[in-house]
Design an enzyme around this catalytic site. Structure first.
Site, PDB file in Angstrom:
ATOM      1  CG  HIS A  24      -2.015   1.042   1.286  1.00 48.95           C
ATOM      2  ND1 HIS A  24      -3.107   0.864   1.746  1.00 48.95           N
ATOM      3  CD2 HIS A  24      -2.157   2.277   0.730  1.00 48.95           C
ATOM      4  CE1 HIS A  24      -3.972   1.976   1.785  1.00 48.95           C
ATOM      5  NE2 HIS A  24      -3.358   2.844   1.118  1.00 48.95           N
ATOM      6  CG  HIS A  26      -1.246   6.114  -2.780  1.00 47.44           C
ATOM      7  ND1 HIS A  26      -2.373   5.603  -3.731  1.00 47.44           N
ATOM      8  CD2 HIS A  26      -1.951   5.578  -1.470  1.00 47.44           C
ATOM      9  CE1 HIS A  26      -3.435   5.071  -2.755  1.00 47.44           C
ATOM     10  NE2 HIS A  26      -3.121   5.196  -1.624  1.00 47.44           N
ATOM     11  CG  HIS A 204      -7.703   3.176  -0.892  1.00 48.81           C
ATOM     12  ND1 HIS A 204      -7.025   2.366  -1.754  1.00 48.81           N
ATOM     13  CD2 HIS A 204      -6.702   3.757  -0.138  1.00 48.81           C
ATOM     14  CE1 HIS A 204      -5.732   2.880  -1.892  1.00 48.81           C
ATOM     15  NE2 HIS A 204      -5.562   3.698  -0.827  1.00 48.81           N
ATOM     16  CD  GLU A 207      -7.737   6.327   4.960  1.00 47.86           C
ATOM     17  OE1 GLU A 207      -7.069   7.015   5.091  1.00 47.86           O
ATOM     18  OE2 GLU A 207      -8.326   6.358   3.671  1.00 47.86           O
ATOM     19  CG  ASP A 285      -1.785   5.620   2.541  1.00 51.21           C
ATOM     20  OD1 ASP A 285      -1.965   5.526   1.234  1.00 51.21           O
ATOM     21  OD2 ASP A 285      -2.487   5.984   3.414  1.00 51.21           O
ATOM     22  CG  ASP A 286      -0.290   8.792   0.019  1.00 55.11           C
ATOM     23  OD1 ASP A 286      -0.236   9.042  -1.075  1.00 55.11           O
ATOM     24  OD2 ASP A 286      -1.302   8.364   0.656  1.00 55.11           O
TER      25      ASP A 286
END
Length: 348
Positions: A24, A26, A204, A207, A285-286
């Site tokens: 996961h 991005h 996704h 969340e 994630d980011d």
């Protein structure tokens, strides 16, 4: 020697050394402020921030949308194939340092094609970096094309059509961007079309959105794993199903805190997900926006939740199980993990 109770320092060292898969991430979310400014200068793009420090100071998010606003602004500097290569290569160098051996990268072509960037420039730059990561760093890397859920089904179909000539460069499709108000059912037909092309499917869900979004992603999109999924614990029947069907959850602890899903890391439910028998994994994630790549997520989470060595091993094993690697490749990853356990005196 087997350490029955490794001390915190030993656990930190083990967590950092473990071979692991990142599922996961991005890739646009790995774009660090320094590279944003370098690409802006190279491409003649004006930014609404005077310097790196001012941009980083803006990373005070109250929810997912407040993050996305800055995320899309940062992506505006990506114009050419080399920009996408440089961004991905910078991530792979960090992944190598964190002992990531397998990475499945999300990319958002609509973020770029809507600005007039050719689809080929996006995927060719990313794919070239994936090939080089394997050849030079020993990281197996794959791409997953994500549809932006705040855009229309029609736009998603158009993106899938643009992707067809490049089918050999990506392995699956996903669904990201603003979750609330954009249920999975909106994209049921485009996911069916993607699966007909032999693509893997992830999404996704759960969340900020409710547990029902997780159910819908499974039943309507027929996804093979859930990205985030932390709201699942609010639905005991769903938890039982996820455990029974071994549906992986790609959890992102630091991201969840940064976006106010949890007040702080000590309140995160990752450990409870493991105790409920779910195939939970740790991911970043980011990371450029949320304060840490994968090892930082591991170390801060093990400290906040008091994770033990067995739970760390389970998280690493889960990451391999949840990946789209072949069974033979997964077996090789597990063997590397067992060797790392022996080296650190950890029971495998």
């Amino acid at each position: 020697m087997n350490l029955a109770q490794p001390d915190r320092q030993a656990l930190h060292a083990f967590a950092r050394a473990m071979p692991k898969a990142e599922l996961h991430i991005h890739i646009e979310g790995s774009l660090e402020p320094e590279l944003i400014f370098a690409l802006a200068q190279r491409n003649g793009v004006a930014l609404p921030y005077p310097d790196v420090e001012a941009l980083r100071a803006a990373y005070a998010f109250t929810n997912l949308q407040s993050f996305l606003d800055i995320y899309y602004a940062g992506a505006s500097v990506l114009l050419h194939e080399q920009d996408f290569f440089d961004m991905a290569w910078a991530y792979f160098l960090r992944a190598k340092a964190d002992n990531v051996v397998h990475a499945e990268l999300f990319f958002d072509p609509q973020t770029h094609t809507d600005r007039g960037v050719p689809f080929a420039a996006v995927i060719d730059g990313l794919h070239r970096a994936c090939v080089q990561a394997h050849d030079q760093l020993g990281i197996r890397a794959e791409l997953i094309l994500c549809f932006l859920r705040h855009l229309s089904e029609e736009a998603a179909f158009a993106t899938l059509e643009q992707a067809r000539p490049h089918r050999d460069k990506f392995i699956g499709v996903g669904l990201d961007s603003s979750e609330v108000g954009h249920p999975p059912e909106k994209f049921a037909r485009v996911f069916a079309a993607a699966r007909a092309l032999g693509l893997h499917a992830v999404a996704h869900a759960g969340e900020e959105g409710p547990p029902q979004y997780i159910r819908d992603a499974l039943d309507l999109l027929h996804v093979q794993r859930i990205d985030h999924g932390v709201q699942a614990l609010n639905d005991p029947e769903l938890v039982a199903r996820l455990a029974r069907e071994r549906i992986p959850l790609t959890v992102c602890p630091l991201s969840n805190v940064k976006l106010c899903v949890f007040k702080d890391l000590a309140q995160h439910n990752l450990r409870e997900l493991l105790r409920q028998g779910l195939v939970a994994t740790v991911n970043s994630d980011d990371p450029a926006y949320f304060g840490g790549y994968i090892n930082q997520n591991f170390v801060e989470t093990l400290d906040a939740l008091g994770l033990d060595a067995a739970e760390l091993v389970t998280l690493a094993r889960n990451s391999f199980e949840a990946s789209f690697a072949s069974d033979a490749v997964k077996a090789g990853y597990r063997a590397r993990l067992e060797a790392c356990c022996r080296e650190h005196g950890i029971a495998a």
